[in-house]
Design an enzyme around this catalytic site. Structure first.
Site, short mmCIF file in Angstrom:
data_model
loop_
_atom_site.label_atom_id
_atom_site.label_comp_id
_atom_site.label_asym_id
_atom_site.label_seq_id
_atom_site.Cartn_x
_atom_site.Cartn_y
_atom_site.Cartn_z
N PRO A 1 -19.58 5.28 -29.13
CA PRO A 1 -19.06 6.05 -27.98
C PRO A 1 -20.18 6.79 -27.23
O PRO A 1 -21.24 7.06 -27.80
CB PRO A 1 -18.11 7.06 -28.65
CG PRO A 1 -17.77 6.46 -29.98
CD PRO A 1 -18.98 5.69 -30.40
N ASN A 2 -19.92 7.11 -25.99
CA ASN A 2 -20.84 7.88 -25.14
C ASN A 2 -22.21 7.23 -24.97
O ASN A 2 -23.20 7.91 -24.76
CB ASN A 2 -21.03 9.31 -25.67
CG ASN A 2 -19.70 10.03 -25.78
OD1 ASN A 2 -18.85 9.91 -24.88
ND2 ASN A 2 -19.47 10.73 -26.88
N ARG A 3 -22.25 5.93 -25.10
CA ARG A 3 -23.51 5.19 -24.95
C ARG A 3 -24.56 5.58 -26.00
O ARG A 3 -25.74 5.29 -25.83
CB ARG A 3 -24.09 5.35 -23.53
CG ARG A 3 -23.17 4.81 -22.43
CD ARG A 3 -22.91 3.33 -22.68
NE ARG A 3 -22.09 2.68 -21.67
CZ ARG A 3 -20.79 2.35 -21.86
NH1 ARG A 3 -20.16 2.66 -22.97
NH2 ARG A 3 -20.13 1.69 -20.93
N LEU A 4 -24.13 6.26 -27.07
CA LEU A 4 -25.08 6.61 -28.14
C LEU A 4 -25.02 5.53 -29.22
O LEU A 4 -24.58 5.76 -30.35
CB LEU A 4 -24.77 8.01 -28.71
CG LEU A 4 -25.01 9.14 -27.71
CD1 LEU A 4 -24.73 10.49 -28.35
CD2 LEU A 4 -26.45 9.10 -27.18
N LYS B 1 -16.76 -0.21 -20.72
CA LYS B 1 -15.94 -0.28 -21.92
C LYS B 1 -16.38 0.84 -22.86
O LYS B 1 -17.55 1.20 -22.89
CB LYS B 1 -16.22 -1.65 -22.56
CG LYS B 1 -15.32 -2.03 -23.66
CD LYS B 1 -15.68 -3.42 -24.18
CE LYS B 1 -15.26 -3.48 -25.62
NZ LYS B 1 -15.53 -4.69 -26.30
#
Ligand SMILES: Cc1cc2nc3c(=O)[nH]c(=O)nc-3n(C[C@H](O)[C@H](O)[C@H](O)COP(=O)(O)O)c2cc1C
Length: 214
Positions: A190-193, A9
Site C-alpha cells: 500500500p501507499n507505493r511503499l 491500483k
C-alpha cells in the site's frame, strides 16, 4: 488520445520481509513461481520477458517461455539465428522479467546466457509435440518472409517428408541457460511503499541480500 492519470491500483495482497525470504534466490524464485503456477488466476506463469542488447545500443524485449529452472539458472528455447540469438552472440548478457499482476509481484533478473549442451536441447526437442517440432524446422525465425503461404506450404511439404519419421532437431534451434548474477523480488504494498529485495552474487559465490527503496 487518452489520459490515464487516475488509473491506479492499490497493492495489498502480500509482503516480502527479510525474515520470510530464502538465503538463495533460486529457492526464493521457486517459492514465488509455485505460488504463480498453482494459482488458477495466473495464466502462463512461465511466460517471461527477455531483453537483449542490440548493436545500436538499444535493448529489445520479447516474451519467451521458461522451460526449466535449476540451482544454476533459467532455461528457455529458441532459434539461435533469430534476432535475439544474434544479439546474444555479440553480448551474452540479458535481463529476464516476470510480472504476475494477480500476485502483485515482479522479478527482475540479470544473467549471463550460454547455450545448453546439445544433448539437453535434443532431449527437449524430442519431447515436444510433432507440430511444434515442425514449426521450429519451418520457421526462419525473425527473417522477412514473402507471405503466410511460405510457412503453410513448407509445413505441408515437411509433414509429408516426416510422416512416421523422427524429426531431427535443427542445429540452429536449442536452449539457453541464463545464469543469474542479480535477482530482484518486488512485492506491491500500500501507499507505493513496495517491498524490494535484491540478491547480488559476490566474488565468493555467496548472495548478498539488500532492501531497495521502492
Ligand atoms: C507468451 C509468449 C511466449 C513465447 N515463447 C517463445 C519461446 O519460448 N521461444 C521463442 O523463440 N519465441 C517465443 N515467443 C515469440 C517471441 O516473443 C518472439 O516473437 C520470437 O522469439 C522472435 O523474437 P526475436 O525476433 O526478437 O528473436 C513467445 C511469445 C509469447 C507472446
Amino acid at each position: 488520445m487518452e489520459n490515464l492519470h487516475d488509473k491506479r491500483k492499490v497493492y495489498e495482497k502480500s509482503q516480502l520481509l527479510e525474515n520470510q525470504i530464502k538465503e538463495n534466490p533460486m529457492e526464493q524464485f521457486r517459492n514465488w513461481f509455485l505460488d504463480a503456477s498453482e494459482n488458477p488466476d495466473v495464466s502462463e506463469a512461465n511466460a517471461m520477458a527477455v531483453s537483449t542488447l542490440e548493436d545500436d545500443g538499444c535493448p529489445r524485449t520479447r516474451m519467451v517461455l521458461l522451460k526449466s529452472y535449476t540451482w544454476e539458472g533459467f532455461v528457455f528455447y529458441t532459434n539461435y539465428n533469430s534476432r535475439k540469438g544474434k544479439a546474444i552472440e555479440s553480448n551474452n548478457k540479458a535481463c529476464l522479467h516476470f510480472f504476475w499482476p494477480t500476485l502483485e509481484r515482479q522479478i527482475i533478473i540479470k544473467a549471463d546466457l550460454e547455450r545448453l549442451p546439445e544433448n539437453l536441447s535434443d532431449g527437449y526437442f524430442q519431447s515436444r509435440p510433432k507440430g511444434s517440432q515442425l514449426g521450429a524446422v519451418v520457421s526462419p525465425q525473425s527473417e522477412v518472409i514473402p507471405d503466410r503461404d511460405f510457412l503453410e506450404n513448407k509445413l505441408k511439404d515437411l509433414e509429408k517428408e516426416f510422416v512416421n519419421k523422427e524429426i531431427p532437431r535443427p542445429e540452429n534451434w536449442g536452449g539457453y541457460l541464463a545464469k543469474p548474477y542479480e535477482i530482484e523480488f518486488w512485492q506491491g504494498r500500500p501507499n507505493r511503499l513496495h517491498d524490494r529485495i535484491i540478491y547480488e552474487l559476490q566474488d565468493d559465490y555467496n548472495w548478498k541480500i539488500s532492501r531497495l527503496a521502492p
